[in-house]
Enzyme design. Structure first.
Site, mmCIF file in Angstrom:
data_model
loop_
_atom_site.group_PDB
_atom_site.id
_atom_site.type_symbol
_atom_site.label_atom_id
_atom_site.label_comp_id
_atom_site.label_asym_id
_atom_site.label_seq_id
_atom_site.Cartn_x
_atom_site.Cartn_y
_atom_site.Cartn_z
ATOM 1 N N LYS A 40 9.138 31.446 -18.786
ATOM 2 C CA LYS A 40 8.821 32.370 -19.882
ATOM 3 C C LYS A 40 8.581 33.782 -19.350
ATOM 4 O O LYS A 40 9.157 34.748 -19.843
ATOM 5 C CB LYS A 40 7.557 31.886 -20.616
ATOM 6 N N ASN A 41 7.721 33.877 -18.323
ATOM 7 C CA ASN A 41 7.306 35.215 -17.880
ATOM 8 C C ASN A 41 8.366 35.929 -17.046
ATOM 9 O O ASN A 41 8.205 37.102 -16.704
ATOM 10 C CB ASN A 41 5.974 35.125 -17.130
ATOM 11 N N CYS A 99 -6.962 40.394 -26.798
ATOM 12 C CA CYS A 99 -6.468 39.034 -26.998
ATOM 13 C C CYS A 99 -7.660 38.095 -26.985
ATOM 14 O O CYS A 99 -8.796 38.536 -26.812
ATOM 15 C CB CYS A 99 -5.400 38.674 -25.979
ATOM 16 N N ARG A 132 -7.520 43.255 -22.265
ATOM 17 C CA ARG A 132 -6.163 43.378 -21.707
ATOM 18 C C ARG A 132 -5.512 44.745 -21.977
ATOM 19 O O ARG A 132 -4.574 44.857 -22.767
ATOM 20 C CB ARG A 132 -5.274 42.237 -22.227
ATOM 21 N N ASP A 186 -3.021 31.587 -14.673
ATOM 22 C CA ASP A 186 -2.348 30.756 -15.687
ATOM 23 C C ASP A 186 -2.460 29.258 -15.393
ATOM 24 O O ASP A 186 -2.009 28.437 -16.194
ATOM 25 C CB ASP A 186 -0.864 31.148 -15.796
ATOM 26 N N ARG A 237 4.375 28.453 -27.645
ATOM 27 C CA ARG A 237 4.682 29.790 -27.121
ATOM 28 C C ARG A 237 5.282 29.693 -25.731
ATOM 29 O O ARG A 237 6.065 30.557 -25.345
ATOM 30 C CB ARG A 237 3.402 30.629 -27.024
#
Ligand code: EPU
Length: 423
Positions: free
Chosen positions: A22-23, A117, A122, A308, A400
């Site tokens: 994803k990132n 968030c 952030r 993460d 997500r």
């Protein structure tokens, strides 16, 4: 809204493969804005976040097509807009990645300023500082970042030192600098694999970038870039999540088609915790049967232990032998999973940015709620370990960042079912 029903305990075991990262996919999708041609990305994960990014690109006027075989084409030959609207940025902060490419190629970008968030403020000040150092004028206007290149429309190379190592700021400024006039030097640049893959993609388009993987990145601006063709590499956090399933549930998990070098910090912790492991060229197998001993975990920028993975490793510590400590140094408040893990019986005490986890071999199923992406992953794995039924609500968070996680976990023996939440 949907939820998961999970029945435990099950020792998750077998072989599994992670999807595309994803990132890495998110910035590379934005890199396609740097070229007039049609870019093609393979192995793009089918996630809520990649679909949101497509909506951002489509709002700008790019034409795109994402197939069920994970192939994505993007053509940004002609754009209608240079603005990423509030409605999209508020659902996904990574939308801010369009700023660098738009500013680099068109000399103008308007992007809604991301708000806070679930686990903290952030900020994006480093992104803005970088653009300003490249000669842009940056103004805040009714909740929008309005950035303009200097007269003539082209950014100018500069020496930029980041106060903290930031994946997002490094990626955004790098995408702006590839079309700037002259040389840009980024100091204290992020060293995460996502940055290395982004630079690889940009170089394939014709960019000149050196030093990637170190904290000094040198970019020599070029006049134009060709389209991007690249396959998205496996998601290292998804790989880590599946590996964590072994100590959490007491099973034996092999993740195939991955990049073991990217898992250094996690495997080192597993070693310290006494787990048996085998590592091949592109696979890793972790045996959780013997149980894990207490860990001391400190999150840090790559190659340190990733924030993460903090929630997932906390779930492992919850069933480990002894007292573990987890110190979060990247996002000091990233602990929304603590209260939910406690509902499953985990013994966790929070002291500022340090979680103290007293291991217990037993967890009990309970109704819990996903509060963010990695929190959901930790709860699902803990629920597989827990005795009885767990219902996990708000699973849009997991969608997500993990494609069809329930199917992959079922492959490992999990008893997990997706269903509509009763109203
Ligand atoms: N920071 C600032 N100012 C900035 C930017 C960052 O102070 O302008 C601070 C942050 O508050 C944080 C630190 O710098 O304390 C590092 O943040 P970074 O910019 O590296 O985070 P990010 O780019 O916003 C990416 C991932 C996150 C991951 C972090 C850290 C993407 C789309 N997101 O965020 O992923 O946690 O790096 O590795 O790549 C996730 O996938 O669940 C996720 C949240």
């Amino acid at each position: 809204m949907e939820r998961f029903l999970i029945e435990g305990p099950v020792a998750l075991s077998g072989e599994v493969r992670a999807g595309g990262s994803k990132n890495t996919a998110l910035p590379l999708m934005c890199a396609a804005l740097l070229s007039e041609g049609t870019s093609v990305l393979g192995n793009v994960p089918l996630l809520r976040d990649t679909r949101t990014m497509l909506r951002v690109l489509e709002t700008l006027g790019a034409k795109s097509e994402l197939n069920s075989d994970h192939r994505l084409t993007i053509n940004a030959g002609e754009l209608a807009e240079l603005e990423a609207p509030y409605d999209l940025v508020k659902t996904m902060r990574a939308s801010v990645y369009v700023m660098g490419p738009l500013l680099g190629r068109f000399g103008r970008a308007r992007v809604s300023l991301p708000g806070g968030c679930a686990w903290g403020p952030r900020p994006v000040d480093l992104h803005l500082m970088g653009m300003e150092r490249l000669g842009a004028t940056v103004e805040l206007d009714h909740g929008y970042i309005d950035a303009k290149a200097p007269p003539g429309g082209r950014l100018r190379g500069a020496e930029i030192t980041f106060r903290i190592s930031s994946v997002g700021a490094t990626a955004n400024v790098m995408m702006a600098a590839v079309l700037a006039e002259g040389r840009t030097v980024l100091e204290n640049a992020a060293r995460e694999p996502d940055i290395r893959y982004l630079a690889e993609g940009l170089c394939r388009m014709g960019a000149k970038i050196e030093g990637v993987g170190s904290s000094t990145i040198i970019i020599d601006g070029v006049e134009s870039l060709g389209p991007l063709e690249m396959d998205i590499p496996p998601d290292r956090i998804e790989v880590g999540t599946f590996l964590a399933a072994a100590p959490i549930t007491g099973g034996r998990v092999r993740v195939v088609d991955c990049v073991p070098e990217e898992q250094g910090a996690l495997l080192e912790l597993f070693r310290q915790g006494g787990l048996e492991m085998e590592v091949g060229e592109d696979w890793i197998e972790v045996d959780g049967h013997g149980g894990l001993s207490a860990l001391e975990v400190v999150t840090a920028p790559y190659p340190g232990f990733p924030t993460d993975m903090q929630a997932q490793i906390m779930a492992a510590c919850a069933v480990a032998e002894g007292v573990s400590t987890l110190t979060e140094t990247i996002y000091l408040d990233r602990f929304t999973h603590v209260a939910e893990l406690r509902r499953l019986g985990a013994k966790i005490r929070l002291d500022g940015n340090v979680a103290v986890v007293t291991g217990s071999r037993h967890l009990d199923g309970a109704p819990v709620m996903a509060t963010d992406l990695r929190c959901s992953a930790a709860l699902i794995l803990a629920a597989c370990r827990a005795k009885g039924e767990t219902t996990l609500s708000r699973i849009y968070h997991i969608d997500r960042g993990y494609e069809r996680i329930e199917e992959k976990l079922t492959q490992l023996g999990a008893k997990i079912r997706r269903e509509e939440e009763p109203s």
